[in-house]
Design a protein around this motif. Structure first.
Motif, PDB file in Angstrom:
ATOM      1  N   VAL A   1       0.834  -1.200   0.000  1.00 22.34           N
ATOM      2  CA  VAL A   1       0.000   0.000   0.000  1.00 22.34           C
ATOM      3  C   VAL A   1       0.871   1.253   0.000  1.00 22.34           C
ATOM      4  O   VAL A   1       0.551   2.257  -0.652  1.00 22.34           O
ATOM      5  CB  VAL A   1      -0.955  -0.014   1.208  1.00 22.34           C
ATOM      6  CG1 VAL A   1      -1.753   1.283   1.281  1.00 22.34           C
ATOM      7  CG2 VAL A   1      -1.901  -1.201   1.117  1.00 22.34           C
TER       8      VAL A   1
ATOM      9  N   LEU B   1       1.874   2.091  -3.450  1.00 21.90           N
ATOM     10  CA  LEU B   1       0.820   2.810  -4.162  1.00 21.90           C
ATOM     11  C   LEU B   1       0.791   4.274  -3.745  1.00 21.90           C
ATOM     12  O   LEU B   1       0.647   5.165  -4.589  1.00 21.90           O
ATOM     13  CB  LEU B   1      -0.538   2.150  -3.897  1.00 21.90           C
ATOM     14  CG  LEU B   1      -1.762   2.838  -4.495  1.00 21.90           C
ATOM     15  CD1 LEU B   1      -1.658   2.959  -6.009  1.00 21.90           C
ATOM     16  CD2 LEU B   1      -3.036   2.088  -4.098  1.00 21.90           C
ATOM     17  N   HIS B   2       0.960   4.535  -2.463  1.00 25.06           N
ATOM     18  CA  HIS B   2       0.951   5.913  -1.986  1.00 25.06           C
ATOM     19  C   HIS B   2       2.089   6.718  -2.598  1.00 25.06           C
ATOM     20  O   HIS B   2       1.956   7.935  -2.798  1.00 25.06           O
ATOM     21  CB  HIS B   2       1.039   5.936  -0.462  1.00 25.06           C
ATOM     22  CG  HIS B   2      -0.181   5.400   0.208  1.00 25.06           C
ATOM     23  ND1 HIS B   2      -0.226   5.085   1.557  1.00 25.06           N
ATOM     24  CD2 HIS B   2      -1.422   5.102  -0.286  1.00 25.06           C
ATOM     25  CE1 HIS B   2      -1.425   4.631   1.859  1.00 25.06           C
ATOM     26  NE2 HIS B   2      -2.161   4.621   0.764  1.00 25.06           N
TER      27      HIS B   2
ATOM     28  N   LEU C   1       0.976   8.265  -5.700  1.00 29.20           N
ATOM     29  CA  LEU C   1       0.055   9.372  -5.475  1.00 29.20           C
ATOM     30  C   LEU C   1       0.776  10.641  -5.068  1.00 29.20           C
ATOM     31  O   LEU C   1       0.286  11.743  -5.330  1.00 29.20           O
ATOM     32  CB  LEU C   1      -0.967   8.982  -4.404  1.00 29.20           C
ATOM     33  CG  LEU C   1      -1.812   7.744  -4.730  1.00 29.20           C
ATOM     34  CD1 LEU C   1      -2.682   7.379  -3.546  1.00 29.20           C
ATOM     35  CD2 LEU C   1      -2.664   7.985  -5.954  1.00 29.20           C
TER      36      LEU C   1
ATOM     37  N   ALA D   1      -3.132   6.039 -11.430  1.00 28.44           N
ATOM     38  CA  ALA D   1      -2.847   5.732 -10.029  1.00 28.44           C
ATOM     39  C   ALA D   1      -3.903   6.341  -9.123  1.00 28.44           C
ATOM     40  O   ALA D   1      -4.349   5.724  -8.147  1.00 28.44           O
ATOM     41  CB  ALA D   1      -1.454   6.238  -9.653  1.00 28.44           C
ATOM     42  N   ARG D   2      -4.350   7.540  -9.458  1.00 28.97           N
ATOM     43  CA  ARG D   2      -5.355   8.217  -8.625  1.00 28.97           C
ATOM     44  C   ARG D   2      -6.697   7.473  -8.678  1.00 28.97           C
ATOM     45  O   ARG D   2      -7.350   7.276  -7.638  1.00 28.97           O
ATOM     46  CB  ARG D   2      -5.513   9.663  -9.093  1.00 28.97           C
ATOM     47  CG  ARG D   2      -6.381  10.519  -8.179  1.00 28.97           C
ATOM     48  CD  ARG D   2      -6.426  11.957  -8.654  1.00 28.97           C
ATOM     49  NE  ARG D   2      -5.146  12.636  -8.446  1.00 28.97           N
ATOM     50  CZ  ARG D   2      -4.386  13.142  -9.407  1.00 28.97           C
ATOM     51  NH1 ARG D   2      -4.761  13.009 -10.676  1.00 28.97           N
ATOM     52  NH2 ARG D   2      -3.268  13.753  -9.132  1.00 28.97           N
TER      53      ARG D   2
ATOM     54  N   ASP E   1      -6.391   4.108  -6.871  1.00 28.39           N
ATOM     55  CA  ASP E   1      -6.426   4.305  -5.421  1.00 28.39           C
ATOM     56  C   ASP E   1      -7.842   4.560  -4.934  1.00 28.39           C
ATOM     57  O   ASP E   1      -8.221   4.117  -3.841  1.00 28.39           O
ATOM     58  CB  ASP E   1      -5.514   5.475  -5.038  1.00 28.39           C
ATOM     59  CG  ASP E   1      -5.546   5.760  -3.554  1.00 28.39           C
ATOM     60  OD1 ASP E   1      -5.044   4.931  -2.778  1.00 28.39           O
ATOM     61  OD2 ASP E   1      -6.085   6.815  -3.159  1.00 28.39           O
ATOM     62  N   ASN E   2      -8.651   5.259  -5.730  1.00 30.26           N
ATOM     63  CA  ASN E   2     -10.040   5.497  -5.350  1.00 30.26           C
ATOM     64  C   ASN E   2     -10.815   4.190  -5.242  1.00 30.26           C
ATOM     65  O   ASN E   2     -11.590   3.983  -4.296  1.00 30.26           O
ATOM     66  CB  ASN E   2     -10.689   6.437  -6.357  1.00 30.26           C
ATOM     67  CG  ASN E   2     -12.125   6.772  -6.019  1.00 30.26           C
ATOM     68  OD1 ASN E   2     -13.046   6.257  -6.632  1.00 30.26           O
ATOM     69  ND2 ASN E   2     -12.327   7.635  -5.037  1.00 30.26           N
TER      70      ASN E   2
ATOM     71  N   VAL F   1      -9.446   1.276  -4.650  1.00 27.11           N
ATOM     72  CA  VAL F   1      -8.892   0.576  -3.487  1.00 27.11           C
ATOM     73  C   VAL F   1      -9.533   1.107  -2.209  1.00 27.11           C
ATOM     74  O   VAL F   1      -9.925   0.329  -1.320  1.00 27.11           O
ATOM     75  CB  VAL F   1      -7.367   0.736  -3.443  1.00 27.11           C
ATOM     76  CG1 VAL F   1      -6.801   0.216  -2.109  1.00 27.11           C
ATOM     77  CG2 VAL F   1      -6.708  -0.015  -4.601  1.00 27.11           C
TER      78      VAL F   1
ATOM     79  N   SER G   1      -4.659  -2.886   2.661  1.00 27.28           N
ATOM     80  CA  SER G   1      -4.988  -1.632   3.331  1.00 27.28           C
ATOM     81  C   SER G   1      -5.632  -1.879   4.688  1.00 27.28           C
ATOM     82  O   SER G   1      -5.381  -1.153   5.658  1.00 27.28           O
ATOM     83  CB  SER G   1      -5.938  -0.797   2.465  1.00 27.28           C
ATOM     84  OG  SER G   1      -5.349  -0.432   1.238  1.00 27.28           O
TER      85      SER G   1
ATOM     86  N   ARG H   1     -12.149   7.865   0.560  1.00 28.45           N
ATOM     87  CA  ARG H   1     -10.913   7.866   1.339  1.00 28.45           C
ATOM     88  C   ARG H   1     -10.993   6.761   2.377  1.00 28.45           C
ATOM     89  O   ARG H   1     -12.071   6.466   2.897  1.00 28.45           O
ATOM     90  CB  ARG H   1     -10.678   9.216   2.022  1.00 28.45           C
ATOM     91  CG  ARG H   1     -10.458  10.355   1.035  1.00 28.45           C
ATOM     92  CD  ARG H   1     -10.217  11.675   1.760  1.00 28.45           C
ATOM     93  NE  ARG H   1     -10.036  12.773   0.822  1.00 28.45           N
ATOM     94  CZ  ARG H   1      -8.873  13.101   0.281  1.00 28.45           C
ATOM     95  NH1 ARG H   1      -7.784  12.407   0.590  1.00 28.45           N
ATOM     96  NH2 ARG H   1      -8.777  14.117  -0.555  1.00 28.45           N
TER      97      ARG H   1
END
Length: 263
Positions: free
Chosen positions: A13, A16-17, A20, A49-50, A53-54, A56, A94, A160
Motif C-alpha cells: 500500500v 501505491l501511496h 500518489l 494511479a489516482r 487508489d479510489n 482501493v 490496506s 478515502r
C-alpha cells in the motif's frame, strides 16, 4: 547505485501511496497504472494511479465497515488477473487482511469470487462477495444467492480510507505458491520480493509491463502487479488473449508502449 523507487515503502500500500505523491515522471498519479484487456469481450479499462487508489479506498471501506474484516482475517480470492483483482489485493492489504489468491474458501474468513468460482466459493462459511467481471464494472443480471454483488455495493463507499488501526509491515499479508509450494509473506517481505523480482526482470521506473499470467501464484502476481508497483512502473493485463495474432500483439505493444512482455 540508484535508490529504488519508494525506498522507504515497507508495504504494498505504501508503494501505491508513492505514486500518489508524484514528484517524478514515473510517479505521476494522472498516468496509467493498470490497463486491462479482455479479448473475449473487447473490453479495455485504463486506471490512473489516482483512480486505482479510489477503487482501493472504496473496496477497503467495504471490507472494513460492511464485511467487518480486519487483521487476522484471511480472504480467499477466486479471481483471474483482472483490474478488479488488483484492487482487491491492495484493499486487503490496506485493511490488514491476508490475501490468498486461489486459496481454499473453506479455510477462509471471507471469499471474493468471479463468476467461474461461485460454486467453490460456497464452501466459505463467512462473508461472500461476487464479482461479475463485466465491462465497465457492471453488476450481475441477477445477484448470486448467498453473495453480495460487489458492483452494487462498492459505489456508495467512501473515497478515502483509514484503517481502524495501522497495519504493521511485519503482519501477514499474502499466501501464494512458488513452483507449487506454499509461500506466506508479510507486507514487508512482499515488497522485498517484489523489488528483487523487478531487478531480476529488468523493470525500471516508467516501464510498461504486459502480463498474461494468472494471479494464482507468485510469478503471476510478481509480473502482473507487484514488481511493476515496486519499480515505479505500470502494468497491462491481458485476459483471454490466446487467439491474438502476432500482428495484433505487435499493435497492442506499440499502442500501449509496452517495454516488457511476460507470459
Amino acid at each position: 547505485m540508484t535508490a529504488p523507487f519508494a525506498a522507504d515503502a515497507r508495504t504494498p500500500v505504501e508503494l501505491l501511496h508513492a505514486y500518489l505523491r508524484g514528484g517524478t515522471p514515473a510517479a505521476d498519479p494522472s498516468l496509467p497504472l493498470v490497463t486491462f484487456y479482455d479479448d473475449a469481450t473487447g473490453e479495455r479499462v485504463e486506471l490512473s494511479a489516482r483512480t486505482f487508489d479510489n477503487w482501493v479506498a472504496k473496496t477497503a471501506n467495504l471490507l472494513q465497515d460492511e464485511l467487518n474484516a480486519g487483521p487476522d482475517d484471511r480472504a480467499s480470492l477466486l479471481l483471474p488477473a483482472h483490474w478488479q483483482s488488483a484492487v482487491w489485493l491492495l484493499a486487503c492489504w490496506s485493511v490488514g487482511v491476508t490475501a490468498a489468491p486461489g486459496g481454499d474458501p473453506a479455510d477462509a474468513d471471507l471469499v471474493v469470487s468471479g463468476p467461474d468460482g461461485l460454486e467453490a466459493a460456497q464452501a466459505c462459511t463467512g462473508e461472500r462477495v461476487a464479482l461479475a467481471l463485466r465491462p465497465l464494472g457492471g453488476r450481475f443480471p441477477q445477484r448470486p444467492d448467498g453473495f453480495l454483488d460487489y458492483a452494487a455495493e462498492v459505489p456508495g463507499q467512501g473515497d478515502r480510507f483509514a484503517p481502524y488501526s495501522p497495519v504493521p509491515p511485519d503482519a501477514p499479508a499474502l499466501e501464494t505458491t512458488v513452483d507449487g509450494l506454499p509461500l506466506k509473506l508479510t507486507g514487508e517481505q512482499t515488497v522485498q520480493l517484489a523489488r528483487e523480482g523487478a531487478a531480476r526482470l529488468g523493470i525500471g521506473p516508467g516501464d510498461r509491463v504486459l502480463s498474461t499470467l494468472s494471479y494464482e501464484d507468485w510469478s503471476g502476481l510478481e509480473a502482473g502487479l507487484l514488481a511493476p508497483l515496486a519499480a515505479g512502473a505500470s502494468v497491462v493485463l491481458c485476459r483471454n488473449s490466446g487467439s491474438l495474432t502476432a500482428d495484433q500483439w505487435e499493435k497492442r505493444t506499440d499502442s500501449e508502449r509496452v517495454t516488457l512482455r511476460l507470459g
